[in-house]
Motif scaffolding. Structure first.
Motif, mmCIF file in Angstrom:
data_model
loop_
_atom_site.group_PDB
_atom_site.id
_atom_site.type_symbol
_atom_site.label_atom_id
_atom_site.label_comp_id
_atom_site.label_asym_id
_atom_site.label_seq_id
_atom_site.Cartn_x
_atom_site.Cartn_y
_atom_site.Cartn_z
ATOM 1 N N PRO A 22 0.828 -1.208 0.000
ATOM 2 C CA PRO A 22 0.000 0.000 0.000
ATOM 3 C C PRO A 22 0.860 1.255 0.000
ATOM 4 O O PRO A 22 1.975 1.268 0.514
ATOM 5 N N CYS A 23 0.311 2.298 -0.606
ATOM 6 C CA CYS A 23 1.015 3.573 -0.695
ATOM 7 C C CYS A 23 0.118 4.682 -0.152
ATOM 8 O O CYS A 23 -1.087 4.710 -0.425
ATOM 9 N N VAL A 24 0.708 5.569 0.624
ATOM 10 C CA VAL A 24 -0.005 6.729 1.138
ATOM 11 C C VAL A 24 0.562 7.980 0.482
ATOM 12 O O VAL A 24 1.774 8.203 0.509
ATOM 13 N N ALA A 25 -0.295 8.762 -0.145
ATOM 14 C CA ALA A 25 0.121 10.036 -0.735
ATOM 15 C C ALA A 25 0.132 11.094 0.367
ATOM 16 O O ALA A 25 -0.864 11.269 1.079
ATOM 17 N N VAL A 26 1.258 11.780 0.529
ATOM 18 C CA VAL A 26 1.411 12.784 1.571
ATOM 19 C C VAL A 26 1.457 14.170 0.932
ATOM 20 O O VAL A 26 2.334 14.449 0.107
ATOM 21 N N ILE A 27 0.519 15.020 1.276
ATOM 22 C CA ILE A 27 0.443 16.373 0.723
ATOM 23 C C ILE A 27 0.787 17.372 1.816
ATOM 24 O O ILE A 27 0.151 17.382 2.869
ATOM 25 N N ARG A 28 1.771 18.202 1.572
ATOM 26 C CA ARG A 28 2.168 19.212 2.554
ATOM 27 C C ARG A 28 1.391 20.500 2.318
ATOM 28 O O ARG A 28 1.453 21.102 1.244
ATOM 29 N N LEU A 29 0.642 20.916 3.341
ATOM 30 C CA LEU A 29 -0.121 22.161 3.306
ATOM 31 C C LEU A 29 0.467 23.076 4.375
ATOM 32 O O LEU A 29 0.045 23.068 5.527
ATOM 33 N N SER A 30 1.461 23.850 3.979
ATOM 34 C CA SER A 30 2.218 24.638 4.945
ATOM 35 C C SER A 30 2.228 26.113 4.560
ATOM 36 O O SER A 30 2.426 26.451 3.392
ATOM 37 N N GLY A 31 2.023 26.969 5.552
ATOM 38 C CA GLY A 31 2.086 28.410 5.325
ATOM 39 C C GLY A 31 0.721 29.062 5.362
ATOM 40 O O GLY A 31 -0.312 28.423 5.569
ATOM 41 N N ALA A 32 0.732 30.365 5.162
ATOM 42 C CA ALA A 32 -0.508 31.125 5.134
ATOM 43 C C ALA A 32 -1.271 30.841 3.842
ATOM 44 O O ALA A 32 -0.698 30.413 2.838
ATOM 45 N N ILE A 33 -2.563 31.079 3.882
ATOM 46 C CA ILE A 33 -3.446 30.730 2.765
ATOM 47 C C ILE A 33 -3.877 31.983 2.020
ATOM 48 O O ILE A 33 -4.403 32.925 2.623
ATOM 49 N N GLY A 34 -3.615 32.002 0.713
ATOM 50 C CA GLY A 34 -4.112 33.087 -0.126
ATOM 51 C C GLY A 34 -3.333 34.375 -0.049
ATOM 52 O O GLY A 34 -3.839 35.430 -0.429
#
Length: 265
Positions: free
Chosen positions: A12-24
């Motif tokens: 199995p594989c897990v996709a890791v998405i980095r959501l870092s920092g201020a938005i917009g």
């Protein structure tokens, strides 16, 4: 070309998405629906991941961009039947918590800061300074509300009332999102929507997160020690470090640093 043997079980594989920092915000590395769309699409669609893990570390930002990003995560999750698990690092506050709440489950470190389910608008008033310097402000509009909250004019009660209505409506949207995503988990005896923040243990008691855990061991616990991780995130192009964008990114960096500093980070 890879040789695939039908009798060998695929790990199995897990996709890791980095959501870092201020938005917009204005910087090139800032999170927005436009910048994250290709990242999210690739993470969810490539190789049929067993799950998508979100690494969230954000003090918030634009409510619209937070909503758009969160909605895209939900669409992809439901369309492709891929569960989403969020792991909070330093902070998931305001829009950062909006993103975390887009996941099916939320985990955090003991010292993570979470919450700030509220809306803020800040500005300044410079009309006294202009008057002292002998500068006359001239504004001509078509429409009585067009110059609402002009920082170079005295504040008007009716303008403040309009702003408070707008902030209240956005706050209601935020509350509805959290209630929908954390349905049946929230502590109904507490007012969780005052803009207050909590550390992870208290946030867990209030139902804002599901537990204390870190990404790799939690995913190994769920999918086995041999689970693979495929990482995705925003990348700043090399050429953007030069020229006019350097000053723009520096200003955006200061704004982002100030946003994190609100939470002692």
């Amino acid at each position: 070309m890879k040789l695939r043997l039908p009798f060998v079980k695929k790990q199995p594989c897990v996709a890791v998405i980095r959501l870092s920092g201020a938005i917009g915000m204005a910087g090139r590395g800032s999170m927005s629906d436009t910048s994250l769309a290709p990242v999210l699409e690739k993470a969810f669609r490539k190789g049929k991941p067993a799950a998508v893990a979100l690494e969230v570390n954000s003090p918030g930002g634009s409510p619209v961009q937070s909503s758009l990003i969160g909605a895209r995560i939900r669409r992809l999750s439901e369309e492709l039947n891929v569960p989403v698990i969020a792991f909070v690092e330093d902070v998931a506050a305001s829009g950062g918590y909006w993103l975390a709440a887009a996941a099916d489950e939320i985990y955090a470190d003991d010292s993570s800061v979470l919450g700030s389910i509220g809306v803020i608008s800040a500005g300044f008033g410079a009309h006294v300074l202009l008057k002292r310097q002998g500068i006359e402000r001239r504004v001509h509009t078509a429409g009585e509300s067009k110059s609402m909250l002009d920082p170079f004019s005295p504040e008007k009660k009716e303008d403040v009332a309009r702003l408070e209505r707008l902030l209240g409506d956005i706050h209601e949207n935020f509350i509805a999102h959290v209630k929908a995503r954390r349905d049946g988990k929230l502590d109904e005896t507490q007012n969780l929507f005052t803009g207050e923040v909590w550390l992870a243990r208290r946030a867990q008691e209030l139902g804002l997160i599901d537990g204390i855990a870190h990404l790799k061991p939690k995913m190994q616990e769920r999918f086995g020690d041999k689970v693979k991780f495929r990482r995705y995130g925003l990348r700043k192009p090399l050429w953007s470090r030069f020229g006019a964008s350097l000053a723009q990114d520096a200003i955006a960096g200061l704004e982002e640093r100030a946003a994190f500093a609100r939470f002692g980070l």
